[in-house]
Design a protein around this motif. Structure first.
Motif, PDB file in Angstrom:
ATOM      1  N   GLY A  49      -0.429  14.679  -2.852  1.00  0.00           N
ATOM      2  CA  GLY A  49      -0.347  13.495  -2.002  1.00  0.00           C
ATOM      3  C   GLY A  49       1.090  13.166  -1.638  1.00  0.00           C
ATOM      4  N   GLY A  59       1.981  10.812   7.617  1.00  0.00           N
ATOM      5  CA  GLY A  59       2.502   9.655   8.341  1.00  0.00           C
ATOM      6  C   GLY A  59       2.916  10.013   9.757  1.00  0.00           C
ATOM      7  N   THR A  94      -1.272   4.277   5.275  1.00  0.00           N
ATOM      8  CA  THR A  94      -1.777   4.489   6.636  1.00  0.00           C
ATOM      9  C   THR A  94      -2.497   3.255   7.159  1.00  0.00           C
ATOM     10  N   GLU A 137       5.444   6.752   0.586  1.00  0.00           N
ATOM     11  CA  GLU A 137       4.263   7.176  -0.175  1.00  0.00           C
ATOM     12  C   GLU A 137       4.575   8.323  -1.129  1.00  0.00           C
ATOM     13  N   THR A 182       2.398  15.789   0.933  1.00  0.00           N
ATOM     14  CA  THR A 182       1.815  15.724   2.278  1.00  0.00           C
ATOM     15  C   THR A 182       1.964  14.378   2.959  1.00  0.00           C
ATOM     16  N   SER A 183       2.287  13.315   2.224  1.00  0.00           N
ATOM     17  CA  SER A 183       2.299  11.969   2.829  1.00  0.00           C
ATOM     18  C   SER A 183       3.280  11.826   3.996  1.00  0.00           C
ATOM     19  N   GLU A 225     -10.474   4.085  -0.571  1.00  0.00           N
ATOM     20  CA  GLU A 225      -9.292   4.437  -1.357  1.00  0.00           C
ATOM     21  C   GLU A 225      -9.360   3.819  -2.744  1.00  0.00           C
ATOM     22  N   THR A 278      -5.185  10.404   0.405  1.00  0.00           N
ATOM     23  CA  THR A 278      -3.873   9.958   0.879  1.00  0.00           C
ATOM     24  C   THR A 278      -3.938   9.527   2.341  1.00  0.00           C
ATOM     25  N   SER A 279      -4.789  10.190   3.109  1.00  0.00           N
ATOM     26  CA  SER A 279      -4.904   9.870   4.532  1.00  0.00           C
ATOM     27  C   SER A 279      -5.483   8.485   4.783  1.00  0.00           C
ATOM     28  N   GLY A 318       4.989   6.885   5.221  1.00  0.00           N
ATOM     29  CA  GLY A 318       4.616   8.186   4.683  1.00  0.00           C
ATOM     30  C   GLY A 318       5.668   8.699   3.713  1.00  0.00           C
ATOM     31  N   GLY A 332       2.902   8.973  -4.680  1.00  0.00           N
ATOM     32  CA  GLY A 332       2.317  10.267  -5.011  1.00  0.00           C
ATOM     33  C   GLY A 332       2.928  10.878  -6.266  1.00  0.00           C
ATOM     34  N   SER A 337      -5.149   5.956   2.465  1.00  0.00           N
ATOM     35  CA  SER A 337      -4.554   5.079   1.463  1.00  0.00           C
ATOM     36  C   SER A 337      -3.845   3.909   2.129  1.00  0.00           C
TER      37      SER A 337
END
Length: 416
Positions: free
Chosen positions: A65, A73, A127, A359, A68-69, A29, A121-122, A356, A363, A124
């Motif tokens: 990001g 999450g 998570t 986030e 979708t965060s 990341e 983001t997955s 999430g 983002g 980052s």
């Protein structure tokens, strides 16, 4: 002998395996995030585009990001860390490899800004923190700080490496090589070593958390909790500030007369300093409190930016050395302190969903900060106004961090 056995037992604790994997994910990341300033210049020169159009590649990545965060999450909570991070590694390599073949910059808005950004983001900090936090409830800040040191280590490694690859091979081969390295650090390690957190580690008594929201038979909704919104605000305003500076700092140094490779090395050195700074921040936040360290850390960041703005002679090494030192000591403070705070006050079973949602703030910062900095540069021809606005937003973030404390003390306060 008894003390030795105790040390061996602690080292065998499976939480340390999860720590190692979180550290490795955050190296990726940190590398992905901090090579953007290098690729920004390379793409700008390669496609002959302006600052605003080029910045949009990274701004859209932040926007996707943010969108979708929350879903990521919840997906982490449902799939578990092993399946989740394995999928993340696959998405990352697809995004980077496709990006390397983009015939013009518009294709990067899909390949990098969407596909690669979802992968970034997955893995980052949100998570990683949601996965690691339950394993070390008594020393959460310290351990999260140690794991988060992977982020600046990624910066220290990949910023100069990507610059050297760009200068030697061009940006397309740099994308292919860096993407393959990222995949190698994420996919196989998580596939073979990742572990789920045992339920017995969750110390949070949900009966102490707003019963109307959690135990009344209604499904839990993180967006109904007031303190979550203050956390989003703290994360968001600080992220806009950081991204206005982060993406453009290399261009700022080059514009000021520094050699491009030396400037990239200086940016990478921030990561070296931060390898020590993040564990220190985490430890001190355990001892002094999250809000106090958040305030002190951002204060140092403001001093660092002020030095750059107020110094007229940029041929002097002192300003860049002070910037590297102060920025390195406090780099990543938003994700670290706010994630530790979330672990303090929210139940483990909802951490993925809550972080999430938080986030989204980061983002949106990644979406707004780079392009705002690019627009202000195109309008003014320098970064003075952009960096000044960034400092003001950092102060707003401090205010939001204290409101988390006031709005959530003994209970989660629902938003009406």
């Amino acid at each position: 002998m008894k003390k030795l056995r105790s040390m061996v037992k602690q080292l065998k604790y499976p939480g340390w395996t999860v720590f190692f994997l979180s550290f490795s994910n955050l190296i990726v990341e940190g590398g992905a995030k901090n090579t953007e300033s290098v690729f920004y210049l390379a793409l700008k020169n390669g496609f002959k585009t302006g600052a605003t159009v080029t910045s949009l590649v990274f701004s859209l990545g932040g926007l996707f990001g943010a969108i979708t965060s929350p879903l990521l999450g919840r997906l982490l909570d449902n799939l578990g860390p092993k399946k989740f991070f394995v999928l993340a590694g696959i998405v990352i390599i697809i995004g980077w490899q496709l990006s390397s073949y983009a015939p013009n910059i518009w294709y990067l808005y899909i390949f990098y800004s969407f596909i690669a950004a979802v992968g970034h983001t997955s893995i980052s900090s949100f998570t990683a923190m949601a996965t690691l936090s339950p394993w070390f409830p008594a020393t959460r800040g310290t351990v999260l700080g140690l794991a988060d040191a992977g982020n600046p280590l990624g910066q220290a490694i990949f910023t100069p490496l990507s610059q050297a690859l760009v200068l030697g091979l061009g940006w397309r081969w740099s994308f292919r090589i860096i993407g393959l390295i990222f995949f190698t650090l994420v996919f196989p390690l998580n596939l073979f070593l990742q572990k789920p957190a045992p339920k017995e580690l969750d110390e949070t008594d949900e009966s102490t958390i707003d019963g109307e929201l959690i135990n009344s038979g209604h499904s839990f909704k993180a967006y109904k909790i007031q303190s979550v919104w203050w956390m989003i605000g703290a994360r968001g305003f600080l992220s806009i500030s950081n991204q206005m500076i982060r993406l453009h700092i290399l261009a700022f140094f080059v514009l000021s007369g520094y050699d491009q490779m030396n400037a990239a090395t200086a940016v990478g050195m921030i990561g070296v300093v931060s390898v020590l700074g993040r564990p220190s921040l985490g430890y001190l936040s355990d001892k002094l409190g999250r809000e106090i360290m958040f305030t002190l850390g951002i204060g140092l960041q403001l001093i660092a930016i002020s030095v750059l703005i107020l110094t007229n002679n940029m041929n002097n090494l002192l300003p860049i050395l002070l910037y590297v030192a102060f920025s390195g000591l406090t780099d990543g403070i938003g994700g670290l302190i706010l994630s530790a705070k979330a672990g303090d006050i929210y139940p483990r079973v909802y951490l993925g969903e809550i972080l999430g949602l938080v986030e989204i703030g980061r983002g949106l910062g990644i979406a707004i900060g780079p392009i705002l900095g690019g627009i202000l540069f195109d309008l003014n021809g320098d970064y003075l106004l952009a960096f000044t606005i960034a400092m003001i937003l950092s102060l707003v973030s401090i205010g939001c961090s204290w409101m988390i404390r006031f709005s959530h003390y003994s209970k989660l306060t629902p938003v009406s």
